[in-house]
Design a protein around this motif. Structure first.
Motif, PDB file in Angstrom:
ATOM      1  N   TYR A   1    -110.480 -74.037  -5.860  1.00 20.30           N
ATOM      2  CA  TYR A   1    -110.002 -73.651  -4.707  1.00 20.30           C
ATOM      3  C   TYR A   1    -111.260 -73.050  -3.744  1.00 20.30           C
ATOM      4  O   TYR A   1    -111.543 -71.716  -4.190  1.00 20.30           O
ATOM      5  CB  TYR A   1    -108.894 -72.711  -4.662  1.00 20.30           C
ATOM      6  N   LYS A   2    -111.863 -73.557  -2.618  1.00 21.55           N
ATOM      7  CA  LYS A   2    -112.798 -73.249  -2.057  1.00 21.55           C
ATOM      8  C   LYS A   2    -112.312 -72.422  -0.725  1.00 21.55           C
ATOM      9  O   LYS A   2    -113.113 -71.822   0.006  1.00 21.55           O
ATOM     10  CB  LYS A   2    -113.628 -74.298  -1.428  1.00 21.55           C
TER      11      LYS A   2
ATOM     12  N   CYS B   1    -110.568 -68.984  -4.808  1.00 24.68           N
ATOM     13  CA  CYS B   1    -110.225 -67.885  -4.006  1.00 24.68           C
ATOM     14  C   CYS B   1    -109.074 -67.348  -4.144  1.00 24.68           C
ATOM     15  O   CYS B   1    -108.715 -66.344  -3.474  1.00 24.68           O
ATOM     16  CB  CYS B   1    -110.821 -68.375  -2.522  1.00 24.68           C
ATOM     17  N   ARG B   2    -107.927 -67.963  -4.671  1.00 26.94           N
ATOM     18  CA  ARG B   2    -106.715 -67.326  -4.940  1.00 26.94           C
ATOM     19  C   ARG B   2    -106.644 -66.014  -5.779  1.00 26.94           C
ATOM     20  O   ARG B   2    -105.591 -65.434  -5.756  1.00 26.94           O
ATOM     21  CB  ARG B   2    -105.817 -68.375  -5.340  1.00 26.94           C
ATOM     22  N   ALA B   3    -107.760 -65.934  -6.624  1.00 28.43           N
ATOM     23  CA  ALA B   3    -107.828 -64.687  -7.294  1.00 28.43           C
ATOM     24  C   ALA B   3    -107.846 -63.431  -6.328  1.00 28.43           C
ATOM     25  O   ALA B   3    -107.647 -62.297  -6.983  1.00 28.43           O
ATOM     26  CB  ALA B   3    -109.007 -64.737  -8.130  1.00 28.43           C
ATOM     27  N   TYR B   4    -108.297 -63.547  -4.940  1.00 31.01           N
ATOM     28  CA  TYR B   4    -108.226 -62.271  -4.358  1.00 31.01           C
ATOM     29  C   TYR B   4    -107.116 -61.785  -4.014  1.00 31.01           C
ATOM     30  O   TYR B   4    -105.989 -62.593  -3.963  1.00 31.01           O
ATOM     31  CB  TYR B   4    -109.171 -62.613  -2.849  1.00 31.01           C
ATOM     32  N   ASN B   5    -106.617 -60.464  -3.962  1.00 34.61           N
ATOM     33  CA  ASN B   5    -105.485 -59.999  -3.449  1.00 34.61           C
ATOM     34  C   ASN B   5    -104.756 -60.815  -2.241  1.00 34.61           C
ATOM     35  O   ASN B   5    -105.674 -60.827  -1.204  1.00 34.61           O
ATOM     36  CB  ASN B   5    -105.589 -58.388  -3.160  1.00 34.61           C
ATOM     37  N   ASN B   6    -103.411 -60.934  -2.167  1.00 33.22           N
ATOM     38  CA  ASN B   6    -102.789 -61.350  -1.082  1.00 33.22           C
ATOM     39  C   ASN B   6    -103.335 -62.641  -0.588  1.00 33.22           C
ATOM     40  O   ASN B   6    -103.376 -63.028   0.591  1.00 33.22           O
ATOM     41  CB  ASN B   6    -102.804 -60.176  -0.020  1.00 33.22           C
ATOM     42  N   SER B   7    -103.910 -63.501  -1.481  1.00 35.43           N
ATOM     43  CA  SER B   7    -104.678 -64.608  -0.910  1.00 35.43           C
ATOM     44  C   SER B   7    -103.791 -65.890  -1.621  1.00 35.43           C
ATOM     45  O   SER B   7    -103.035 -65.975  -2.541  1.00 35.43           O
ATOM     46  CB  SER B   7    -106.093 -64.898  -1.606  1.00 35.43           C
ATOM     47  N   SER B   8    -103.731 -67.028  -0.594  1.00 34.82           N
ATOM     48  CA  SER B   8    -103.093 -68.406  -1.016  1.00 34.82           C
ATOM     49  C   SER B   8    -104.016 -69.337  -0.548  1.00 34.82           C
ATOM     50  O   SER B   8    -104.680 -69.317   0.815  1.00 34.82           O
ATOM     51  CB  SER B   8    -101.626 -68.272  -0.164  1.00 34.82           C
ATOM     52  N   HIS B   9    -103.981 -70.450  -1.064  1.00 38.89           N
ATOM     53  CA  HIS B   9    -104.463 -71.759  -0.435  1.00 38.89           C
ATOM     54  C   HIS B   9    -103.718 -72.473   0.500  1.00 38.89           C
ATOM     55  O   HIS B   9    -104.324 -73.449   0.895  1.00 38.89           O
ATOM     56  CB  HIS B   9    -104.873 -72.679  -1.778  1.00 38.89           C
ATOM     57  N   ILE B  10    -102.515 -72.070   0.408  1.00 36.39           N
ATOM     58  CA  ILE B  10    -101.542 -72.824   1.349  1.00 36.39           C
ATOM     59  C   ILE B  10    -101.676 -72.424   3.052  1.00 36.39           C
ATOM     60  O   ILE B  10    -101.572 -71.022   3.247  1.00 36.39           O
ATOM     61  CB  ILE B  10    -100.211 -72.809   0.911  1.00 36.39           C
ATOM     62  N   MET B  11    -102.132 -73.198   3.805  1.00 37.72           N
ATOM     63  CA  MET B  11    -102.294 -72.929   5.186  1.00 37.72           C
ATOM     64  C   MET B  11    -101.236 -72.275   6.106  1.00 37.72           C
ATOM     65  O   MET B  11     -99.947 -73.061   5.666  1.00 37.72           O
ATOM     66  CB  MET B  11    -102.789 -73.978   5.955  1.00 37.72           C
ATOM     67  N   PRO B  12    -101.036 -71.205   6.396  1.00 36.32           N
ATOM     68  CA  PRO B  12     -99.800 -70.611   7.295  1.00 36.32           C
ATOM     69  C   PRO B  12     -99.520 -71.810   8.129  1.00 36.32           C
ATOM     70  O   PRO B  12    -100.233 -72.280   8.728  1.00 36.32           O
ATOM     71  CB  PRO B  12    -100.338 -69.283   7.764  1.00 36.32           C
ATOM     72  N   ASP B  13     -98.002 -71.616   8.506  1.00 36.65           N
ATOM     73  CA  ASP B  13     -97.516 -72.240   9.564  1.00 36.65           C
ATOM     74  C   ASP B  13     -98.338 -72.215  10.655  1.00 36.65           C
ATOM     75  O   ASP B  13     -98.277 -73.023  11.650  1.00 36.65           O
ATOM     76  CB  ASP B  13     -95.949 -72.318   9.421  1.00 36.65           C
ATOM     77  N   PHE B  14     -98.564 -70.884  11.255  1.00 38.25           N
ATOM     78  CA  PHE B  14     -98.896 -70.525  12.218  1.00 38.25           C
ATOM     79  C   PHE B  14    -100.430 -70.949  12.654  1.00 38.25           C
ATOM     80  O   PHE B  14    -101.100 -70.466  13.729  1.00 38.25           O
ATOM     81  CB  PHE B  14     -98.924 -69.044  12.576  1.00 38.25           C
TER      82      PHE B  14
END
Length: 389
Positions: free
Chosen positions: A205-206, A375-388
């Motif tokens: 995950y980049k 990069c999902r290993a960072y706190n509060n991180s997600s590979h999913i793009m937010p809707d906004f």
């Protein structure tokens, strides 16, 4: 408003806040586990809203010990009420609609626990909230101990219009989201079966999206303002730090603007000051703050938590590669540098991550931290793009 007037206002508010907040310093015998904690922070937004009911585990470092089976309701001053149903231990919810949530009306909470005790709050008025006229940023430089410590970045500002005396106190809750990029390199994993495997494109995950609640206090009493537009309310400075990449790709700030009464305003100010962890405005609070909830048959019982009603509006703004800032990535970030031979690897060290990157036409392969290839290993991180986004 002039800078001098604003400075005088801030001094006055500091004195006011210091005088209005009543800290709770219980006697030694009162510092015990099992004290009831009720958190009920409702807004004028229709939909599901939640009340939390628990008991303290340690008053000086509270944890969540849910209270099950309670009867919880919110009662409007005219007698109309909404029952809250427990949907998971200690959490009670109800669907509140526009008909029930009437601006200008006052509300209270009532909770009956399984031991027969009844707890009620004082009434709190649901106040109107001014609209946010605009939210925008400016590129600025923040200086620290010396000019060499200065750093560029951005600061967001907000404009709103004060045109209704029913607006009393405002609190702002801030949430940042930014896009983070890992370097383009091959990733590998030494898995639990001691097999070294290449991470596929779907597992390396980049690009991630990191969201943080900002804990800095932003609040204001409106009673000392003249009617009209309030321009350039400043928020927290966002530094342009190479490693964090907050401003390198795309940055977003969500501002939620709450309109509260005096008691709730001072409570949340004090809560923010005493909180040691980041969290949203309505996160679970440190224990030693006076509550506006009491046992109707035992005024001497200590109750923690708070009940409040708030009008709320929100606005989101974006900063995409602001001009005038050096937005180059740190070229050595996560670069795999061989460190020589290592000792034997035990199972409890697995999984271990490796990467291969290129520089000046030559490859380099070495062990790296997990966040370098995920990069999902960072706190509060997600590979999913937010809707906004």
């Amino acid at each position: 408003m002039s800078k001098a007037s604003l400075f005088i206002l801030l001094i006055f508010l500091c004195l006011l806040l210091a005088g209005c907040i009543e800290r709770y310093f219980p006697e030694e015998g009162a510092l015990k586990t099992g004290t009831l904690v009720i958190n009920a922070h409702l807004t004028d937004q229709p939909g599901k809203q939640v009340i939390e009911i628990s008991r303290s585990v340690d008053l000086t470092n509270p944890a969540f010990d849910p209270v099950n089976g309670s009867l919880a309701r919110v009662i409007r001053e005219d007698g109309d009420l909404k029952e809250f149903s427990e949907f998971r231990p200690g959490f009670y919810e109800a669907e509140l609609d526009d008909e029930f949530l009437q601006t200008g009306a006052s509300y209270m909470i009532q909770v009956q626990t399984t031991d027969g005790n009844v707890y009620e709050s004082v009434f709190d008025k649901l106040r109107p909230v001014p609209e946010i006229d605009s939210l925008y940023y400016q590129v600025e430089t923040a200086s620290f101990d010396s000019e060499s410590d200065s750093i560029g970045g951005i600061r967001f500002y907000l404009d709103f219009t004060y045109d209704n005396e029913a607006y009393e106190y405002i609190l702002w809750d801030l949430t940042e989201t930014y896009e983070f990029h890992n370097p383009d390199m091959e990733g590998f994993i030494l898995d639990l079966d001691f097999q070294l495997k290449e991470l596929s494109d779907t597992n390396n995950y980049k690009i991630c999206y990191i969201t943080n609640e900002l804990s800095t206090i932003h609040s204001m009493s409106l009673s000392y303002l003249d009617y009209g537009a309030y321009i350039k309310k400043p928020f927290t400075f966002v530094p342009n730090e190479q490693l964090k990449q907050k401003l390198h790709h795309k940055y977003s700030l969500l501002v939620e603007q709450y309109s509260l009464g005096k008691e709730a305003f001072h409570y949340w100010n004090e809560l923010k000051k005493t909180s040691q962890e980041q969290g949203s405005l309505f996160d679970r609070q440190p224990a030693l703050l006076k509550s506006n909830i009491h046992n109707v048959n035992d005024e001497g019982e200590i109750v923690l938590g708070f009940f409040s009603m708030a009008g709320v509006v929100e606005k989101r703004a974006f900063a995409e590669q602001p001009e005038g800032l050096d937005l180059r990535d740190y070229e050595w970030y996560c670069f795999p540098v061989p460190r020589g031979p290592s000792g034997p690897i035990s199972r409890d060290q697995l999984p271990i991550y490796y990467a291969r990157a290129w520089r000046d036409g030559e490859s380099s392969y070495a062990r790296v931290n997990k966040h370098c290839v995920d990069c999902r290993a960072y706190n509060n991180s997600s590979h999913i793009m937010p809707d906004f986004w």
